[in-house]
Enzyme design. Structure first.
Site, PDB file in Angstrom:
ATOM      1  N   ASP A  49      18.890   9.983  28.421  1.00 37.50           N
ATOM      2  CA  ASP A  49      17.694   9.947  29.172  1.00 37.50           C
ATOM      3  C   ASP A  49      18.013  11.095  30.394  1.00 37.50           C
ATOM      4  OD1 ASP A  49      16.169   6.607  30.061  1.00 37.50           O
ATOM      5  OD2 ASP A  49      17.018   7.480  28.213  1.00 37.50           O
ATOM      6  N   GLU A  51      19.497  13.930  29.445  1.00 38.90           N
ATOM      7  CA  GLU A  51      19.033  15.073  28.912  1.00 38.90           C
ATOM      8  C   GLU A  51      17.458  15.314  29.059  1.00 38.90           C
ATOM      9  OE1 GLU A  51      22.716  15.664  25.730  1.00 38.90           O
ATOM     10  OE2 GLU A  51      21.126  14.436  25.151  1.00 38.90           O
ATOM     11  N   SER A  98      -8.079  -9.330   7.378  1.00 36.61           N
ATOM     12  CA  SER A  98      -7.529  -8.449   6.530  1.00 36.61           C
ATOM     13  C   SER A  98      -8.414  -9.141   5.309  1.00 36.61           C
ATOM     14  CB  SER A  98      -6.276  -8.530   6.251  1.00 36.61           C
ATOM     15  OG  SER A  98      -5.791  -9.771   6.246  1.00 36.61           O
ATOM     16  N   LEU A  99      -7.824  -8.658   4.032  1.00 38.36           N
ATOM     17  CA  LEU A  99      -8.656  -9.119   2.692  1.00 38.36           C
ATOM     18  C   LEU A  99      -7.910  -9.615   1.799  1.00 38.36           C
ATOM     19  CD1 LEU A  99     -11.051  -6.275   2.453  1.00 38.36           C
ATOM     20  CD2 LEU A  99     -11.959  -8.093   2.932  1.00 38.36           C
ATOM     21  N   GLU A 132     -17.984  -1.649  -2.132  1.00 36.50           N
ATOM     22  CA  GLU A 132     -17.882  -0.582  -1.236  1.00 36.50           C
ATOM     23  C   GLU A 132     -16.417   0.139  -1.795  1.00 36.50           C
ATOM     24  OE1 GLU A 132     -17.903  -1.894   2.517  1.00 36.50           O
ATOM     25  OE2 GLU A 132     -19.675  -2.992   2.516  1.00 36.50           O
ATOM     26  N   LYS A 134     -12.845   1.080  -1.043  1.00 37.29           N
ATOM     27  CA  LYS A 134     -11.777   0.478  -0.058  1.00 37.29           C
ATOM     28  C   LYS A 134     -11.035   1.939   0.404  1.00 37.29           C
ATOM     29  CE  LYS A 134      -8.051  -2.947   1.053  1.00 37.29           C
ATOM     30  NZ  LYS A 134      -7.281  -1.905   1.388  1.00 37.29           N
ATOM     31  N   ASP A 136      -8.661   4.059   2.149  1.00 38.09           N
ATOM     32  CA  ASP A 136      -7.052   4.160   2.518  1.00 38.09           C
ATOM     33  C   ASP A 136      -6.872   4.878   4.125  1.00 38.09           C
ATOM     34  OD1 ASP A 136      -4.486   3.219   2.388  1.00 38.09           O
ATOM     35  OD2 ASP A 136      -4.051   4.655   0.660  1.00 38.09           O
ATOM     36  N   TYR A 243     -18.049   0.012   8.343  1.00 32.78           N
ATOM     37  CA  TYR A 243     -18.724  -0.920   7.555  1.00 32.78           C
ATOM     38  C   TYR A 243     -18.926  -2.350   7.923  1.00 32.78           C
ATOM     39  CZ  TYR A 243     -13.580  -0.932   7.248  1.00 32.78           C
ATOM     40  OH  TYR A 243     -12.287  -1.181   7.550  1.00 32.78           O
ATOM     41  N   LYS A 307     -18.427  -7.621  -1.088  1.00 34.51           N
ATOM     42  CA  LYS A 307     -18.641  -8.476  -0.151  1.00 34.51           C
ATOM     43  C   LYS A 307     -19.898  -9.188  -0.656  1.00 34.51           C
ATOM     44  CE  LYS A 307     -16.975  -5.199   3.145  1.00 34.51           C
ATOM     45  NZ  LYS A 307     -17.213  -4.307   4.146  1.00 34.51           N
ATOM     46  N   LYS A 331      -8.025  -4.069  -6.076  1.00 32.28           N
ATOM     47  CA  LYS A 331      -7.135  -2.931  -6.116  1.00 32.28           C
ATOM     48  C   LYS A 331      -6.952  -2.181  -7.279  1.00 32.28           C
ATOM     49  CE  LYS A 331      -5.299  -3.343  -1.876  1.00 32.28           C
ATOM     50  NZ  LYS A 331      -4.068  -3.159  -1.720  1.00 32.28           N
ATOM     51  N   CYS A 425      28.599 -14.235   0.440  1.00 31.62           N
ATOM     52  CA  CYS A 425      28.051 -13.569   1.339  1.00 31.62           C
ATOM     53  C   CYS A 425      28.761 -11.930   1.733  1.00 31.62           C
ATOM     54  CB  CYS A 425      27.897 -14.245   2.699  1.00 31.62           C
ATOM     55  SG  CYS A 425      26.936 -13.158   4.004  1.00 31.62           S
ATOM     56  N   CYS A 428      29.556 -11.988   6.041  1.00 27.57           N
ATOM     57  CA  CYS A 428      30.667 -13.036   6.498  1.00 27.57           C
ATOM     58  C   CYS A 428      31.419 -13.773   5.659  1.00 27.57           C
ATOM     59  CB  CYS A 428      29.691 -14.457   7.290  1.00 27.57           C
ATOM     60  SG  CYS A 428      29.130 -15.483   6.246  1.00 27.57           S
ATOM     61  N   CYS A 443      23.505 -17.647   1.468  1.00 28.66           N
ATOM     62  CA  CYS A 443      24.911 -17.685   2.187  1.00 28.66           C
ATOM     63  C   CYS A 443      24.994 -19.142   2.929  1.00 28.66           C
ATOM     64  CB  CYS A 443      24.697 -16.665   3.267  1.00 28.66           C
ATOM     65  SG  CYS A 443      26.164 -16.745   4.483  1.00 28.66           S
ATOM     66  N   CYS A 449      26.863 -16.805  10.536  1.00 29.28           N
ATOM     67  CA  CYS A 449      26.997 -15.586   9.846  1.00 29.28           C
ATOM     68  C   CYS A 449      25.889 -14.541  10.473  1.00 29.28           C
ATOM     69  CB  CYS A 449      26.038 -15.742   8.494  1.00 29.28           C
ATOM     70  SG  CYS A 449      26.001 -14.386   7.688  1.00 29.28           S
TER      71      CYS A 449
HETATM   72  S1  IVH Z   1     -13.940  -5.127   5.285  1.00 32.26           S
HETATM   73  C1  IVH Z   1     -13.607  -8.839   7.332  1.00 32.26           C
HETATM   74  N1  IVH Z   1     -14.488  -2.885   4.145  1.00 32.26           N
HETATM   75  O1  IVH Z   1      -8.932  -2.906   4.245  1.00 32.26           O
HETATM   76  C2  IVH Z   1     -13.668  -7.959   6.414  1.00 32.26           C
HETATM   77  N2  IVH Z   1     -12.258  -3.428   4.837  1.00 32.26           N
HETATM   78  O2  IVH Z   1      -6.968  -4.896   3.403  1.00 32.26           O
HETATM   79  C3  IVH Z   1     -12.969  -6.851   6.901  1.00 32.26           C
HETATM   80  N3  IVH Z   1     -10.939  -1.471   4.283  1.00 32.26           N
HETATM   81  O3  IVH Z   1      -8.317  -4.063   7.177  1.00 32.26           O
HETATM   82  C4  IVH Z   1     -12.562  -5.476   6.209  1.00 32.26           C
HETATM   83  N4  IVH Z   1     -12.384  -0.082   3.302  1.00 32.26           N
HETATM   84  O4  IVH Z   1      -8.607  -1.647   7.215  1.00 32.26           O
HETATM   85  C5  IVH Z   1     -13.650  -3.772   4.715  1.00 32.26           C
HETATM   86  N5  IVH Z   1     -15.085  -0.951   2.851  1.00 32.26           N
HETATM   87  C6  IVH Z   1     -14.339  -1.600   3.497  1.00 32.26           C
HETATM   88  C7  IVH Z   1     -12.992  -1.170   3.655  1.00 32.26           C
HETATM   89  C8  IVH Z   1     -11.950  -2.038   4.443  1.00 32.26           C
HETATM   90  C9  IVH Z   1     -11.218  -0.174   3.763  1.00 32.26           C
HETATM   91  C10 IVH Z   1      -9.545  -1.786   4.776  1.00 32.26           C
HETATM   92  C11 IVH Z   1      -9.530  -2.393   6.400  1.00 32.26           C
HETATM   93  C12 IVH Z   1      -8.902  -3.645   6.279  1.00 32.26           C
HETATM   94  C13 IVH Z   1      -8.208  -3.412   5.119  1.00 32.26           C
HETATM   95  C14 IVH Z   1      -8.066  -4.866   4.415  1.00 32.26           C
END
Ligand code: IVH
Length: 702
Positions: A49, A51, A98-99, A132, A134, A136, A243, A307, A331, A425, A428, A443, A449
């Site tokens: 800090d 520095e 999330s999905l 749709e 997905k 990244d 989306y 969806k 995926k 282990c 430990c 362990c 441990c």
């Molecule tokens: S729908 C309740 N649509 O994937 C539904 N997600 O693995 C919420 N993502 O957190 C998500 N493309 O960041 C949706 N066409 C798409 C997407 C999408 C990318 C991501 C999103 C989500 C993650 C889940």
């Protein structure tokens, strides 16, 4: 020494010529920004800090002498960059979920089947779905009030994200004002990403500046979005696709496809590859075609999201834990690469399980540099005959941890021998036997441990538990080694002990008054905690987030829960019966809970923690309307005619009811259909209200 460091000079500020001052201010801005980043984001400060403060002082002196030269990205213009620890938090009113993932055509078929069973559809009914890409990238949620952008946040843990309004505003594709006729209030959700060409361009510029090179477009987008200085975000070419929606005051669309069109009419970019598919065959064809075109697209995708198109069906399907039942991410298959396995390290987890981790010669797998991979367990290593020094095939699928698929026998060094998994282990030295029928060695060091203790503390302070910013692995290890923090309660008494200490934190190597203060305020910010986080944080075996939540919901308050767990030691008693009547709590989970509370040292640790905290917040049941069943415990028995058992349960839960698997004194209501047997009898014996399907449908408004 970095290029910027070389430009920061030692000559007195009064002797600097203007041209020299200009160069030095640029270097200081860059250097200070780098340390802010290392300090706030990576939890890994490179300088003390003192520095840091010296650099900052020099910057201020030069700025004072040459006010004309003050830069747009001056360290002094970054609001809170060095003071506040990162971004403000934003609670999501509607959780960002999330999905679930599908990795094969069979998984998708099962998804389709699940939906049909849940909705009670016959074989001829088509379940239309949108397909749709997905994207990244990173998800965002942008709140519009009267058509104007009000707040934008990251996903965070789904319940709470970071306020990135200023940064998101710099993205040209995100409308500031909505066009057309949007709802008065709507949260629009989508993905922030960087195109592949923009990514290459950014990395070239970074290389020229001797700055950080990003591993892939997703990391670059993340790094650009999480800039404390929005001016930096503005320089990076970020894009978005919208989306989904979160909180909203009026829904006048009937399908996901409709909604995407509305998004477009309000001015959002939507993905043009999206298609409405008529059924399973259609979905799989879309997936195959998109996968073959993956490299042609200007942005990275890691699969396809399906969806259910009809909104009324989406609503009936609802959610399980953290993901909707009406959507899934299919995926793309994993990407592979070969590299050399240099060493197998045995790590000790918080419950004592020994996990082998492969240290690899760095290799790029589908855009990500990989240096570590899990080897799972002893049997897995033996089965694949993986040895140190082997050349191995690595695979990475989406965001999952890289896997070692096989070792390449032709490339095995002559003098190699099979890997010998330790039976003690490594930390430990306690015995680490394999329990009957289990693959893992564990362990037996338990509470003595240090590896387990450190892992437990790490879990405790981690993002999904107490979420204490700045208390990462490195600091926990150091505090543990010095005896400063040995139990969770110690974290909360740290500051009180520190003020009396002869060697306070602020004088330790790598620390200063500012960083010590930051840590103490991060700890203070967590003295009140939600019950489900508290339960999860204790790190009881098998109690993950979902189970912690179920327990919090069932018992409602910390006192109730603790009392019940201690009482459950009597396996014939009511408390144990009540515990196992909770739908997702089987006998093995119940045993782990009881055993945790039967250990007096655990109880002491928990009580000390409670003393050190301000409050554990009761679980709040979200009551939808004034439903008669909110907060009540319901048991279903017998057959239902108009909807599946899962849908009935889901509906009851949506209205704030708890669903139990067996009848006890705590049951408030039993829904009995034809074929009901012993549960119905038990309910009648205990005098519990019994209703039929029709009455239940009235309550849930179906
Ligand atoms: S729908 C309740 N649509 O994937 C539904 N997600 O693995 C919420 N993502 O957190 C998500 N493309 O960041 C949706 N066409 C798409 C997407 C999408 C990318 C991501 C999103 C989500 C993650 C889940």
């Amino acid at each position: 020494m970095s290029a910027a460091q070389r430009l920061i000079r030692k000559v007195p500020v009064d002797d600097l010529a203007e041209a020299e001052a200009k160069v030095e201010l640029a270097a200081l801005a860059e250097e200070l920004a780098r340390h802010d980043e290392a300090y706030h984001r990576q939890d890994a400060p490179e300088i003390t800090d003192a520095e840091y403060d010296a650099l900052k002082r020099r910057n201020d002196l030069i700025e004072k002498r040459f006010p004309k030269l003050v830069r747009g990205d001056s360290p002094n213009r970054k609001v809170g960059a060095s003071a506040a620890a990162g971004f403000a938090k934003v609670k999501h009113i509607v959780a960002m979920l999330s999905l679930d993932n599908a990795f094969s055509d069979e998984d998708v078929a099962e998804f389709d089947g699940r939906i049909r069973r849940f909705l009670n559809l016959d074989a001829d009914t088509t379940v239309e779905m949108t397909a749709e890409p997905k994207i990244d990238g990173l998800s965002f949620s942008a709140r519009y009030e009267r058509g104007r952008l009000a707040v934008a946040a990251t996903r965070g843990d789904g319940a709470e994200g970071e306020d990135i309004t200023a940064n998101l505003r710099t993205i040209r594709e995100l409308p500031d004002m909505l066009m057309g006729d949007p709802p008065r209030l709507i949260e629009v959700r989508g993905e922030v990403y960087m195109t592949k060409p923009d990514f290459d361009c950014l990395n070239r510029a970074q290389a020229a500046k001797n700055a950080k090179i990003f591993a892939n477009p997703r990391n670059a987008a993340a790094g650009s979005l999480r800039q404390l200085d929005p001016a930096v975000t503005a320089e990076r070419s970020l894009r978005i696709f919208a989306y989904a929606w979160g909180d909203v005051d009026r829904i006048d669309w009937k399908t996901q496809a409709d909604f995407l069109q509305r998004l477009k009419s309000w001015g959002f970019p939507i993905n043009r590859e999206t298609k409405v598919c008529g059924g399973l065959t259609d979905l799989l064809a879309f997936h195959e075609r998109l996968q073959s075109r993956r490299a042609e697209l200007a942005y990275d995708i890691d699969g396809v999201v399906y969806k259910v198109n009809r909104l009324d069906w989406q609503q009936r399907l609802g959610f399980v834990s953290r993901a909707p039942r009406w959507a899934i991410a299919h995926k793309f298959p994993a990407q592979q690469a070969e590299t050399v396995l240099e060493k197998i390290e045995i790590q000790v987890g918080r419950t004592g399980v020994l996990t082998p981790v492969a240290h690899l010669r760095a290799v790029n797998v589908g855009g990500v540099m990989v240096t570590r991979a899990t080897l799972h367990n002893e049997d897995e290593i033996a089965r694949k005959d993986i040895r140190e020094g082997d050349t191995v095939v690595l695979q990475r699928a989406g965001d999952v941890i890289p896997q070692i698929v096989a070792s390449v026998s032709k490339k095995r060094p002559k003098k190699s021998s099979p890997f010998k998994f330790p039976d003690r282990c490594p930390v430990c030295g306690s015995r680490a036997p394999r329990e009957e029928g289990l693959v893992a060695r564990r362990c037996t060091g338990g509470l003595i441990c240090p590896a387990q203790a450190i892992e437990r503390l790490r879990h405790f302070a981690g993002r999904d538990a107490f979420d204490i910013e700045g208390l990462g692995e490195k600091n926990i290890q150091a505090f543990f080694a010095d005896g400063l923090v040995r139990t969770p309660a110690d974290i909360f008494t740290l500051q009180a002990r520190d003020t009396k200490s002869l060697t306070p934190l602020s004088r330790r190597e790598g620390w200063g008054p500012k960083s010590a203060d930051n840590l103490f305020s991060a700890i203070d910010a967590r003295r009140t905690v939600a019950l489900e986080r508290f339960i999860f944080a204790l790190g009881i075996p098998q109690i993950g987030q979902a189970t912690a939540r179920v327990l919090a919901q069932h018992y409602g308050s910390y006192d109730e829960w603790r009392q019940a767990m201690v009482a459950a030691a009597d396996r014939e008693g009511d408390a144990f019966r009540d515990l196992t009547s909770i739908e997702t709590i089987g006998p093995s989970i119940a045993d782990d809970l009881v055993e945790f509370f039967a250990e007096s040292r655990n109880l002491e640790a928990v009580d000390a923690l409670i003393d050190a905290l301000d409050r554990v917040e009761d679980f709040v049941t979200i009551k939808v309307g004034n439903s008669k069943i909110a907060g009540k415990t319901i048991v279903f028995t017998g057959n239902l005619v108009s909807m599946s058992r899962s849908e009935a349960k889901a509906r009851a839960q949506t209205l704030g009811a708890k669903v139990a698997g067996s009848v006890s004194k705590k049951t408030d209501m039993v829904v009995a259909g034809p074929g009901a047997g012993s549960k119905l009898k038990e309910a009648e014996k205990l005098g519990i209200e019994v209703i039929d399907e029709e009455a239940f449908l009235k309550i849930v408004g179906a």
